[in-house]
Write a protein that holds these residues in place. Structure first.
Motif, PDB file in Angstrom:
ATOM      1  N   PHE A 101      26.847 133.056  47.604  1.00 31.33           N
ATOM      2  CA  PHE A 101      27.062 134.491  47.461  1.00 31.33           C
ATOM      3  C   PHE A 101      25.847 135.282  47.938  1.00 31.33           C
ATOM      4  O   PHE A 101      25.989 136.293  48.621  1.00 31.33           O
ATOM      5  N   THR A 102      24.658 134.822  47.585  1.00 35.31           N
ATOM      6  CA  THR A 102      23.432 135.518  48.000  1.00 35.31           C
ATOM      7  C   THR A 102      23.353 135.591  49.516  1.00 35.31           C
ATOM      8  O   THR A 102      23.020 136.641  50.083  1.00 35.31           O
ATOM      9  N   GLU A 103      23.663 134.499  50.195  1.00 37.08           N
ATOM     10  CA  GLU A 103      23.652 134.494  51.661  1.00 37.08           C
ATOM     11  C   GLU A 103      24.694 135.465  52.214  1.00 37.08           C
ATOM     12  O   GLU A 103      24.411 136.210  53.157  1.00 37.08           O
ATOM     13  N   PHE A 122      31.753 143.594  46.780  1.00 35.54           N
ATOM     14  CA  PHE A 122      31.002 142.370  46.527  1.00 35.54           C
ATOM     15  C   PHE A 122      31.343 141.763  45.166  1.00 35.54           C
ATOM     16  O   PHE A 122      31.215 140.550  44.994  1.00 35.54           O
ATOM     17  N   LEU A 123      31.811 142.550  44.236  1.00 36.78           N
ATOM     18  CA  LEU A 123      32.315 141.993  42.980  1.00 36.78           C
ATOM     19  C   LEU A 123      33.556 141.137  43.255  1.00 36.78           C
ATOM     20  O   LEU A 123      33.688 140.027  42.733  1.00 36.78           O
ATOM     21  N   VAL A 124      34.457 141.656  44.081  1.00 40.20           N
ATOM     22  CA  VAL A 124      35.640 140.886  44.468  1.00 40.20           C
ATOM     23  C   VAL A 124      35.210 139.619  45.209  1.00 40.20           C
ATOM     24  O   VAL A 124      35.740 138.531  44.965  1.00 40.20           O
ATOM     25  N   ALA A 125      34.220 139.750  46.100  1.00 37.33           N
ATOM     26  CA  ALA A 125      33.733 138.583  46.844  1.00 37.33           C
ATOM     27  C   ALA A 125      33.166 137.531  45.887  1.00 37.33           C
ATOM     28  O   ALA A 125      33.401 136.331  46.072  1.00 37.33           O
ATOM     29  N   TRP A 126      32.447 137.954  44.873  1.00 37.79           N
ATOM     30  CA  TRP A 126      31.908 137.002  43.900  1.00 37.79           C
ATOM     31  C   TRP A 126      33.030 136.310  43.134  1.00 37.79           C
ATOM     32  O   TRP A 126      33.024 135.096  42.959  1.00 37.79           O
ATOM     33  N   ARG A 127      33.996 137.084  42.704  1.00 35.47           N
ATOM     34  CA  ARG A 127      35.105 136.517  41.937  1.00 35.47           C
ATOM     35  C   ARG A 127      35.981 135.591  42.776  1.00 35.47           C
ATOM     36  O   ARG A 127      36.581 134.662  42.253  1.00 35.47           O
ATOM     37  N   VAL A 168      36.714 133.172  50.470  1.00 35.06           N
ATOM     38  CA  VAL A 168      36.020 133.742  51.622  1.00 35.06           C
ATOM     39  C   VAL A 168      36.048 132.722  52.759  1.00 35.06           C
ATOM     40  O   VAL A 168      35.535 131.615  52.609  1.00 35.06           O
ATOM     41  N   PRO A 169      36.656 133.087  53.896  1.00 33.85           N
ATOM     42  CA  PRO A 169      36.726 132.136  55.007  1.00 33.85           C
ATOM     43  C   PRO A 169      35.339 131.876  55.591  1.00 33.85           C
ATOM     44  O   PRO A 169      34.556 132.807  55.803  1.00 33.85           O
ATOM     45  N   ALA A 170      35.046 130.617  55.862  1.00 35.14           N
ATOM     46  CA  ALA A 170      33.708 130.217  56.305  1.00 35.14           C
ATOM     47  C   ALA A 170      33.298 130.892  57.607  1.00 35.14           C
ATOM     48  O   ALA A 170      32.195 131.415  57.717  1.00 35.14           O
ATOM     49  N   GLY A 171      34.141 130.916  58.599  1.00 33.22           N
ATOM     50  CA  GLY A 171      33.747 131.446  59.894  1.00 33.22           C
ATOM     51  C   GLY A 171      33.960 132.934  60.068  1.00 33.22           C
ATOM     52  O   GLY A 171      33.480 133.517  61.042  1.00 33.22           O
ATOM     53  N   SER A 172      34.665 133.569  59.167  1.00 32.75           N
ATOM     54  CA  SER A 172      34.980 134.991  59.358  1.00 32.75           C
ATOM     55  C   SER A 172      34.858 135.760  58.037  1.00 32.75           C
ATOM     56  O   SER A 172      35.795 136.428  57.621  1.00 32.75           O
ATOM     57  N   ALA A 173      33.705 135.660  57.431  1.00 33.03           N
ATOM     58  CA  ALA A 173      33.479 136.338  56.156  1.00 33.03           C
ATOM     59  C   ALA A 173      33.485 137.859  56.316  1.00 33.03           C
ATOM     60  O   ALA A 173      34.018 138.563  55.459  1.00 33.03           O
ATOM     61  N   TRP A 191      36.917 139.404  56.461  1.00 32.41           N
ATOM     62  CA  TRP A 191      37.503 139.282  55.124  1.00 32.41           C
ATOM     63  C   TRP A 191      36.931 140.360  54.203  1.00 32.41           C
ATOM     64  O   TRP A 191      37.670 140.996  53.448  1.00 32.41           O
ATOM     65  N   LEU A 192      35.618 140.575  54.273  1.00 38.69           N
ATOM     66  CA  LEU A 192      34.983 141.625  53.463  1.00 38.69           C
ATOM     67  C   LEU A 192      35.510 143.008  53.860  1.00 38.69           C
ATOM     68  O   LEU A 192      35.714 143.863  53.001  1.00 38.69           O
ATOM     69  N   TYR A 193      35.730 143.223  55.161  1.00 40.05           N
ATOM     70  CA  TYR A 193      36.309 144.492  55.600  1.00 40.05           C
ATOM     71  C   TYR A 193      37.712 144.672  55.022  1.00 40.05           C
ATOM     72  O   TYR A 193      38.087 145.775  54.624  1.00 40.05           O
ATOM     73  N   GLY A 194      38.485 143.601  54.970  1.00 39.48           N
ATOM     74  CA  GLY A 194      39.812 143.676  54.367  1.00 39.48           C
ATOM     75  C   GLY A 194      39.743 144.032  52.895  1.00 39.48           C
ATOM     76  O   GLY A 194      40.524 144.854  52.401  1.00 39.48           O
TER      77      GLY A 194
END
Length: 182
Positions: free
Chosen positions: A8-10, A40-45, A50-55, A58-61
């Motif tokens: 998550f930090t990365e 980023f709360l959603v990303a943590w949960r 989170v897709p490895a090659g296209s994070a 995914w975050l924009y979505g």
């Protein structure tokens, strides 16, 4: 630091600026920080999703969905404010008996429905979700949800007819006030 925290930090350090700019281009002012924090709360949960090659896409979505929820919430507040402004002046003495009886009838009829019917009606009428959104919330297909909504509305109308008939019978059975004597 465990593996998830490191991942998550990365993710956060690599994409925070991009997500900030994405959100800032769509909303202004102090709301940007709140929206980015929610992303980023959603990303943590949902770190495993989170897709490895296209994070970043995914975050924009996620940001798009958070912004959509924010806009929907603001529209609800604006609609509420407009409805409140359109309400008649409550300082004027008005007899609200018919309105109270009508609200009671709806509450009684609604209470007679199954829990499933109540939930679909709440999602669409109270939460103002579309059929597609309610389908997602209920974990059903859109077609199934649309059918359930149609049937729940029909059952509510039937219950309103039953409750309304009961009120009319009770009204006819109650002596009028002019017969009560003084």
């Amino acid at each position: 630091m465990d593996v998830a925290e490191k991942q998550f930090t990365e993710l956060y350090e690599r994409h925070y600026g991009d997500v900030w700019r994405y959100v800032a281009r769509r909303v202004g002012g102090s709301d940007v920080g709140d929206v980015v924090a929610e992303v980023f709360l959603v990303a943590w949960r949902r770190l495993r999703d989170v897709p490895a090659g296209s994070a970043l896409p995914w975050l924009y979505g996620v940001a798009r969905l958070v912004l959509s929820n924010e806009a929907r919430g603001q529209r609800r507040w604006q609609e509420l404010a407009l409805r409140a402004a359109a309400e008649p002046d409550r300082s004027v003495s008005v007899d609200h008996a018919d309105e109270v009886v009508s609200q009671r009838d709806v509450a009684v009829a609604f209470g007679r429905l199954s829990a499933a019917d109540q939930e679909i009606l709440r999602l669409v009428a109270w939460e103002r979700l579309s059929v597609a959104e309610a389908a997602v919330a209920l974990g059903q297909s859109r077609a199934t949800c649309a059918m359930r909504l149609m049937r729940a509305r029909r059952r509510l109308r039937m219950q309103l007819d039953v409750v309304g008939d009961g009120v009319q019978r009770a009204t006819r059975a109650t002596p009028s006030m002019s017969n009560w004597g003084a």
